[in-house]
Write a protein that holds these residues in place. Structure first.
Motif, PDB file in Angstrom:
ATOM      1  N   ALA A   5     140.586  93.647 130.196  1.00 16.22           N
ATOM      2  CA  ALA A   5     141.370  93.293 131.380  1.00 16.22           C
ATOM      3  C   ALA A   5     140.899  91.959 131.952  1.00 16.22           C
ATOM      4  CB  ALA A   5     141.263  94.396 132.427  1.00 16.22           C
ATOM      5  N   GLY A   6     139.577  91.750 131.972  1.00  9.59           N
ATOM      6  CA  GLY A   6     139.035  90.497 132.486  1.00  9.59           C
ATOM      7  C   GLY A   6     139.503  89.303 131.674  1.00  9.59           C
ATOM      8  N   LEU A   7     139.569  89.467 130.345  1.00 10.13           N
ATOM      9  CA  LEU A   7     140.052  88.387 129.488  1.00 10.13           C
ATOM     10  C   LEU A   7     141.545  88.157 129.688  1.00 10.13           C
ATOM     11  CD1 LEU A   7     138.085  89.221 126.216  1.00 10.13           C
ATOM     12  CD2 LEU A   7     137.882  87.120 127.562  1.00 10.13           C
ATOM     13  N   ASP A   8     142.312  89.239 129.783  1.00 11.55           N
ATOM     14  CA  ASP A   8     143.758  89.113 129.987  1.00 11.55           C
ATOM     15  C   ASP A   8     144.076  88.356 131.276  1.00 11.55           C
ATOM     16  OD1 ASP A   8     144.826  90.197 127.735  1.00 11.55           O
ATOM     17  OD2 ASP A   8     145.165  92.185 128.573  1.00 11.55           O
ATOM     18  N   LEU A   9     143.301  88.622 132.319  1.00 12.30           N
ATOM     19  CA  LEU A   9     143.549  88.001 133.614  1.00 12.30           C
ATOM     20  C   LEU A   9     142.942  86.602 133.731  1.00 12.30           C
ATOM     21  CD1 LEU A   9     142.882  91.132 135.866  1.00 12.30           C
ATOM     22  CD2 LEU A   9     145.107  90.095 135.369  1.00 12.30           C
ATOM     23  N   GLY A  10     142.076  86.235 132.784  1.00 14.22           N
ATOM     24  CA  GLY A  10     141.430  84.926 132.847  1.00 14.22           C
ATOM     25  C   GLY A  10     140.348  84.833 133.897  1.00 14.22           C
ATOM     26  N   ILE A  11     139.729  85.965 134.250  1.00 16.15           N
ATOM     27  CA  ILE A  11     138.729  85.990 135.323  1.00 16.15           C
ATOM     28  C   ILE A  11     137.537  85.104 134.993  1.00 16.15           C
ATOM     29  CG2 ILE A  11     136.970  87.478 136.396  1.00 16.15           C
ATOM     30  CD1 ILE A  11     139.096  89.688 136.458  1.00 16.15           C
ATOM     31  N   PHE A  12     137.011  85.195 133.778  1.00 12.65           N
ATOM     32  CA  PHE A  12     135.787  84.476 133.421  1.00 12.65           C
ATOM     33  C   PHE A  12     136.019  82.968 133.392  1.00 12.65           C
ATOM     34  CE2 PHE A  12     135.944  88.596 131.166  1.00 12.65           C
ATOM     35  CZ  PHE A  12     134.949  89.252 131.879  1.00 12.65           C
ATOM     36  N   THR A  13     137.183  82.575 132.916  1.00 14.97           N
ATOM     37  CA  THR A  13     137.511  81.153 132.883  1.00 14.97           C
ATOM     38  C   THR A  13     137.765  80.619 134.289  1.00 14.97           C
ATOM     39  OG1 THR A  13     138.488  81.436 130.680  1.00 14.97           O
ATOM     40  CG2 THR A  13     139.087  79.443 131.901  1.00 14.97           C
ATOM     41  N   ARG A  14     138.436  81.400 135.124  1.00 15.11           N
ATOM     42  CA  ARG A  14     138.712  80.985 136.508  1.00 15.11           C
ATOM     43  C   ARG A  14     137.416  80.807 137.285  1.00 15.11           C
ATOM     44  NH1 ARG A  14     142.822  78.784 139.471  1.00 15.11           N
ATOM     45  NH2 ARG A  14     144.286  80.070 138.298  1.00 15.11           N
ATOM     46  N   LEU A  15     136.462  81.704 137.084  1.00 12.51           N
ATOM     47  CA  LEU A  15     135.176  81.583 137.773  1.00 12.51           C
ATOM     48  C   LEU A  15     134.404  80.360 137.276  1.00 12.51           C
ATOM     49  CD1 LEU A  15     133.957  85.291 137.900  1.00 12.51           C
ATOM     50  CD2 LEU A  15     134.510  83.838 139.863  1.00 12.51           C
ATOM     51  N   GLY A  16     134.402  80.143 135.958  1.00 18.79           N
ATOM     52  CA  GLY A  16     133.671  79.005 135.414  1.00 18.79           C
ATOM     53  C   GLY A  16     132.220  79.034 135.872  1.00 18.79           C
ATOM     54  N   GLY A  17     131.778  77.946 136.464  1.00 17.51           N
ATOM     55  CA  GLY A  17     130.405  77.888 136.968  1.00 17.51           C
ATOM     56  C   GLY A  17     130.297  78.150 138.452  1.00 17.51           C
ATOM     57  N   SER A  18     131.367  78.619 139.072  1.00 15.05           N
ATOM     58  CA  SER A  18     131.379  78.813 140.529  1.00 15.05           C
ATOM     59  C   SER A  18     131.267  80.281 140.895  1.00 15.05           C
ATOM     60  CB  SER A  18     132.665  78.230 141.124  1.00 15.05           C
ATOM     61  OG  SER A  18     133.798  78.936 140.626  1.00 15.05           O
ATOM     62  N   ALA A  19     131.128  80.544 142.190  1.00 12.84           N
ATOM     63  CA  ALA A  19     131.125  81.907 142.728  1.00 12.84           C
ATOM     64  C   ALA A  19     132.312  82.063 143.657  1.00 12.84           C
ATOM     65  CB  ALA A  19     129.817  82.178 143.477  1.00 12.84           C
ATOM     66  N   MET A  20     132.976  83.228 143.572  1.00 13.76           N
ATOM     67  CA  MET A  20     134.175  83.460 144.383  1.00 13.76           C
ATOM     68  C   MET A  20     134.170  84.887 144.904  1.00 13.76           C
ATOM     69  SD  MET A  20     137.040  81.599 141.906  1.00 13.76           S
ATOM     70  CE  MET A  20     138.364  81.653 143.115  1.00 13.76           C
ATOM     71  N   THR A  21     134.742  85.075 146.064  1.00 17.89           N
ATOM     72  CA  THR A  21     134.929  86.424 146.589  1.00 17.89           C
ATOM     73  C   THR A  21     136.127  87.070 145.897  1.00 17.89           C
ATOM     74  OG1 THR A  21     136.421  85.701 148.348  1.00 17.89           O
ATOM     75  CG2 THR A  21     134.034  85.702 148.841  1.00 17.89           C
ATOM     76  N   ALA A  22     136.214  88.380 146.031  1.00 23.20           N
ATOM     77  CA  ALA A  22     137.373  89.073 145.480  1.00 23.20           C
ATOM     78  C   ALA A  22     138.662  88.541 146.118  1.00 23.20           C
ATOM     79  CB  ALA A  22     137.246  90.580 145.706  1.00 23.20           C
ATOM     80  N   TYR A  23     138.578  88.181 147.396  1.00 18.94           N
ATOM     81  CA  TYR A  23     139.764  87.678 148.087  1.00 18.94           C
ATOM     82  C   TYR A  23     140.204  86.335 147.502  1.00 18.94           C
ATOM     83  CZ  TYR A  23     142.866  85.844 151.648  1.00 18.94           C
ATOM     84  OH  TYR A  23     143.965  85.307 152.288  1.00 18.94           O
ATOM     85  N   SER A  24     139.268  85.387 147.383  1.00 18.07           N
ATOM     86  CA  SER A  24     139.649  84.056 146.895  1.00 18.07           C
ATOM     87  C   SER A  24     140.089  84.114 145.432  1.00 18.07           C
ATOM     88  CB  SER A  24     138.492  83.066 147.065  1.00 18.07           C
ATOM     89  OG  SER A  24     137.330  83.506 146.378  1.00 18.07           O
ATOM     90  N   LEU A  25     139.426  84.963 144.645  1.00 18.78           N
ATOM     91  CA  LEU A  25     139.813  85.103 143.248  1.00 18.78           C
ATOM     92  C   LEU A  25     141.184  85.784 143.136  1.00 18.78           C
ATOM     93  CD1 LEU A  25     138.870  84.565 140.365  1.00 18.78           C
ATOM     94  CD2 LEU A  25     137.734  86.785 140.364  1.00 18.78           C
ATOM     95  N   GLY A  26     141.411  86.774 143.995  1.00 18.17           N
ATOM     96  CA  GLY A  26     142.704  87.445 144.005  1.00 18.17           C
ATOM     97  C   GLY A  26     143.837  86.498 144.358  1.00 18.17           C
ATOM     98  N   VAL A  27     143.598  85.630 145.332  1.00 18.36           N
ATOM     99  CA  VAL A  27     144.611  84.649 145.711  1.00 18.36           C
ATOM    100  C   VAL A  27     144.894  83.708 144.538  1.00 18.36           C
ATOM    101  CG1 VAL A  27     145.087  82.657 147.189  1.00 18.36           C
ATOM    102  CG2 VAL A  27     144.105  84.746 148.171  1.00 18.36           C
ATOM    103  N   ALA A  28     143.822  83.258 143.884  1.00 18.31           N
ATOM    104  CA  ALA A  28     143.985  82.334 142.762  1.00 18.31           C
ATOM    105  C   ALA A  28     144.746  82.971 141.606  1.00 18.31           C
ATOM    106  CB  ALA A  28     142.617  81.840 142.297  1.00 18.31           C
ATOM    107  N   LEU A  29     144.498  84.268 141.376  1.00 19.91           N
ATOM    108  CA  LEU A  29     145.130  84.964 140.256  1.00 19.91           C
ATOM    109  C   LEU A  29     146.418  85.688 140.660  1.00 19.91           C
ATOM    110  CD1 LEU A  29     141.938  86.523 138.592  1.00 19.91           C
ATOM    111  CD2 LEU A  29     143.181  84.474 137.869  1.00 19.91           C
ATOM    112  N   LYS A  30     146.758  85.631 141.953  1.00 16.43           N
ATOM    113  CA  LYS A  30     147.943  86.306 142.495  1.00 16.43           C
ATOM    114  C   LYS A  30     147.856  87.820 142.284  1.00 16.43           C
ATOM    115  CE  LYS A  30     150.847  82.220 141.872  1.00 16.43           C
ATOM    116  NZ  LYS A  30     152.071  81.652 141.262  1.00 16.43           N
ATOM    117  N   ILE A  31     146.678  88.353 142.616  1.00 16.61           N
ATOM    118  CA  ILE A  31     146.418  89.791 142.488  1.00 16.61           C
ATOM    119  C   ILE A  31     145.893  90.296 143.830  1.00 16.61           C
ATOM    120  CG2 ILE A  31     145.039  91.557 141.302  1.00 16.61           C
ATOM    121  CD1 ILE A  31     144.858  89.638 138.942  1.00 16.61           C
TER     122      ILE A  31
END
Length: 311
Positions: A5-31
């Motif tokens: 699921a993480g690969l399908d959603l692109g979570i690891f690539t979106r995070l890259g070298g940064s840190a994000m909250t579930a909220y900011s990551l959710g907004v970025a991924l539209k989830i």
């Protein structure tokens, strides 16, 4: 499944070298963030993510292998794994119906299906080619042919250390047609793409090394034998063959586990393919004129048979 699921959603690539909250990551991924956080904590529990003060970042393994922007990215196989794992759920149905419930028939694939499947195989092919280059001494190899190699990207990985090796991909016409574009995307425009069927006839050329990866295992026994006999006819005197794949089992058929259980996957995908035994491979290779047959294990867990043609 969480990793998938993480690969399908692109979570690891979106995070890259940064840190994000579930909220900011959710907004970025539209989830929806609260729902996404369940997956994030699951990934953190197995070390793929790290969480501190509500912020998530990639763990060391995910940063190295699951971020698509990194050269060592291994997530390209996840689309293929989706198909394989989905097929595994159909084993009982395949047995009841006495036919593959998730049939793959490369000979009848249309252009779109051939292109989609070849693109799924492409990233893994590069990595496998690198493994082979580490395993083998390529210093005396002037030319190599990848027989039934799909997109041909094994040749890309194999030639990273020795780009001067002349390379040929031999594939069925439908697959060969899409392989040219994929190879071009990998900067391998110089790879010769030859249309052919190794079951019927050898390559029109002669080469120092012939590779058959995941080819023999998808064929019925008589065609598996023919593929190895014809592969021998693709070689120069003293040339080397490399037969690789996960579909190999010991003569007692009780191991290794990846071969035994992949044999069940084959039930769902192929009409006749199976995990053949080491003894069967050795018999076919000996009949084809090969000597000094060896069996080893590559870093990805697959089996590699190597041998040299008498002459």
């Amino acid at each position: 499944m969480a990793l998938r699921a993480g690969l399908d959603l692109g979570i690891f690539t979106r995070l890259g070298g940064s840190a994000m909250t579930a909220y900011s990551l959710g907004v970025a991924l539209k989830i929806e963030p609260d729902r996404l956080s369940r997956l994030l904590y699951a990934l953190a529990s197995i070390g793929l993510l790290e969480v501190k003060h509500g912020q998530f970042r990639n763990g060391a393994e995910a940063a190295a292998f699951l971020d698509a922007s990194k050269p060592a990215y291994r997530g390209g196989d996840h689309a293929l794994l989706r198909e394989l794992w989905g097929a595994d759920l159909l084993t009982a149905e395949s047995l009841r119906q006495n036919r593959p419930a998730a049939l793959h028939d490369f000979s009848e694939a249309g252009p779109e299906a051939a292109a989609a499947f070849s693109r799924m195989l492409a990233p893994g092919g590069v990595i496998f080619g690198r493994y082979m280059a580490q395993e083998m001494d390529l210093s005396a190899i002037g030319s190599v042919i990848d027989i039934g190699g799909g997109p041909g990207t094994i040749l890309v990985g194999l030639r990273e250390r020795r780009p001067q090796i002349a390379a040929t991909l031999m594939e069925l016409p439908t697959v060969a047609a899409v392989a040219k574009d994929i190879l071009s995307e990998y900067g391998a425009d110089d790879v010769i793409v030859e249309e052919g069927d190794i079951i019927v006839a050898p390559s029109i050329g002669r080469h120092d090394l012939a590779i058959l990866k995941a080819v023999v295992q998808v064929l019925p026994p008589d065609q598996a034998r023919s593929s190895i006999l014809n592969a021998a006819r693709c070689l120069t005197p003293g040339g080397e063959i490399a037969i690789a794949g996960w579909g190999v089992v010991d003569d007692d058929r009780l191991g290794p586990p990846e071969g035994v259980f992949l044999n069940l996957t084959f039930l769902n995908l192929y009409r006749h393919g199976e995990s053949y035994t080491e003894g069967q491979y050795r018999a076919w290779m000996t009949e084809a004129g090969f000597r000094d047959i060896s069996r080893s294990r590559l870093p990805d867990g697959s089996t590699l048979f190597r041998a040299r043609l008498t002459g």
